[in-house]
Design an enzyme around this catalytic site. Sequence first.
Site, PDB file in Angstrom:
ATOM      1  N   LYS A 139      87.617 -63.049  14.821  1.00 56.33           N
ATOM      2  CA  LYS A 139      87.209 -63.051  13.417  1.00 56.33           C
ATOM      3  C   LYS A 139      85.974 -63.916  13.178  1.00 56.33           C
ATOM      4  O   LYS A 139      85.276 -63.749  12.189  1.00 56.33           O
ATOM      5  CB  LYS A 139      88.383 -63.428  12.530  1.00 56.33           C
ATOM      6  CG  LYS A 139      89.444 -62.324  12.609  1.00 56.33           C
ATOM      7  CD  LYS A 139      90.570 -62.485  11.659  1.00 56.33           C
ATOM      8  CE  LYS A 139      91.534 -61.321  11.776  1.00 56.33           C
ATOM      9  NZ  LYS A 139      92.227 -61.296  13.102  1.00 56.33           N
TER      10      LYS A 139
HETATM   11  C1  LIG Z   1      92.961 -60.194  13.410  1.00 56.73           C
HETATM   12  C2  LIG Z   1      93.258 -60.039  14.843  1.00 56.73           C
HETATM   13  C3  LIG Z   1      93.551 -58.781  15.382  1.00 56.73           C
HETATM   14  C4  LIG Z   1      93.638 -57.535  14.543  1.00 56.73           C
HETATM   15  O1  LIG Z   1      92.395 -57.141  14.014  1.00 56.73           O
HETATM   16  P1  LIG Z   1      92.352 -56.128  12.778  1.00 56.73           P
HETATM   17  O2  LIG Z   1      90.919 -56.061  12.400  1.00 56.73           O
HETATM   18  O3  LIG Z   1      93.205 -56.773  11.710  1.00 56.73           O
HETATM   19  O4  LIG Z   1      92.920 -54.854  13.229  1.00 56.73           O
HETATM   20  C5  LIG Z   1      93.777 -58.700  16.746  1.00 56.73           C
HETATM   21  N1  LIG Z   1      93.752 -59.796  17.529  1.00 56.73           N
HETATM   22  C6  LIG Z   1      93.479 -61.018  17.035  1.00 56.73           C
HETATM   23  C7  LIG Z   1      93.475 -62.187  17.960  1.00 56.73           C
HETATM   24  C8  LIG Z   1      93.213 -61.179  15.682  1.00 56.73           C
HETATM   25  O5  LIG Z   1      92.936 -62.384  15.205  1.00 56.73           O
END
Ligand SMILES: *Cc1c(COP(=O)(O)O)cnc(C)c1O
Length: 497
Positions: free
Chosen positions: A114
């Site tokens: 993120k």
């Molecule tokens: C948020 C997250 C996901 C999922 O991503 P999305 O965009 O919500 O599908 C997968 N792995 C990690 C480590 C995350 O932080």
Amino acid sequence: MKRDILYKSTRNAALSVTASEAVLSGLSAEGGLFVPEEVPPLPMSLSELAGLSYKETAYEIMKLFLTDFSKEELLSCIEGAYDEKFDTPVIAPLRKAGNSWFMELFHGPTIAFKDMALSFLPRLMTTAAKKHGVEDTIVILTATSGDTGKAALAGFAGVNGTKIIVFYPKDGVSRVQKLQMVTQEGENTSVIGVDGNFDDCQSAVKRMFHDEDLKKRLKSGHFRFSSANSINIGRLIPQIVYYVYAYSRLLKNGDIKEGEEINFTVPTGNFGNILAGYYAKRMGLPVKKLICASNENKVLFDFFKSGTYDKNREFILTSSPSMDILISSNLERLIYHAAGDDAQKTLELMNLLAKDGKYEIPESMKEELKDFVGVATSQAETEEMIGTLFKETGYVIDPHTAVAAHGYREYRKNTGDETPTVIVSTASPFKFAGSVVRAMQPGTEEKDDFKLINKLCELSGTGIPAAVKDLNTLPVLHSKTTAPDGMVSAVEEILGL
Ligand SMILES: *Cc1c(COP(=O)(O)O)cnc(C)c1O
């Protein structure tokens, strides 16, 4: 002449706004998500793209979507986002292990993917605010299943003209995730534990966005809400970049030929990450399949198989908590496109989801979904994958990435598809050291997260990332908790409304 790309609401055909307006509002007024009215083609040939750095790629891709930002504005946001906060100038390195490539999206300040968007969004948002003469303090209201929260806090902390309030399920995140959040510095940050699961947090945040009475009081206090969740288009667009970059690296390294198709396997929760891959494909990136990997909360797997989205099921806590989600908000954007950009149809289906917790798409919409394949990985398979990959290659992956790696292995076995495949690696194994060490050494009794981090360092032979190194000695700055129905009062208290 440059054509402006406008953004439509998935639930209101009459609405259309500029990119900066969409970034500022987060959600559209009637609860829809903003979507680009058209998807621009790639700006240059693939071999030309292969000559660009991450930051250069970011500019070339994002300028096509964020058309009402100037070149200087975008370059300044990009420079500020992808700097030494990342521990490698490559930003998103590719690593070959076994029969696929892992695109490591965890080299940012919070060692999870993120950061890729949340290092960028706060700058874009304050730039958009300036553009529109907004003088209210922007209040970022975020529900997190673990990683978004810290990444948003790190992105917004200390950014003038903003406040950020993060809600997390108090028993639904890892100890390291929790410590990362509750030790967050910055006068403009607040972190609150909720006695409930992620969907409780997310639903309450969504309700607050639509609470007219609350909105009035915000206004008189010179505040306005915005969202840093993956529903904000300013989160989605920076994520398109690394799909293009992964392709261009493979091409540059001679692993594929220009125009050759590749697959991506994406560990999926809220459907934001993989949706960015879908937009990259629509821009003309040669992508064959987008393999959507779920953990035991396999709503999406069932959806791609049957055409029915049904969240009426038990919510399961797994070792990949950021994917423990029953309502994947960003799927609404794909639904909208699959319906032929039909806001009325989307609204109808989303109303069914709100009322019955499920909906079924008609045959006619399935065509647009054929680029996607759902795979699902159990808890035991996740552990097995971490152990096996380590044994076979010496490469260590986190549980989210393992859900994708195992899903891909099954997909390849079942289909015989040997298209070069990139597995999107969303978190550093150090963020989930307990699960990872237990998977590498079954029977490990150690419970202390920080001893486990040291153990992982020993086993993997890699250094401990700065983001977790000193976490257990930092002071806890946020200890407030609440029931889901106390979330509104918590916000009022923080803002002094
Ligand atoms: C948020 C997250 C996901 C999922 O991503 P999305 O965009 O919500 O599908 C997968 N792995 C990690 C480590 C995350 O932080």
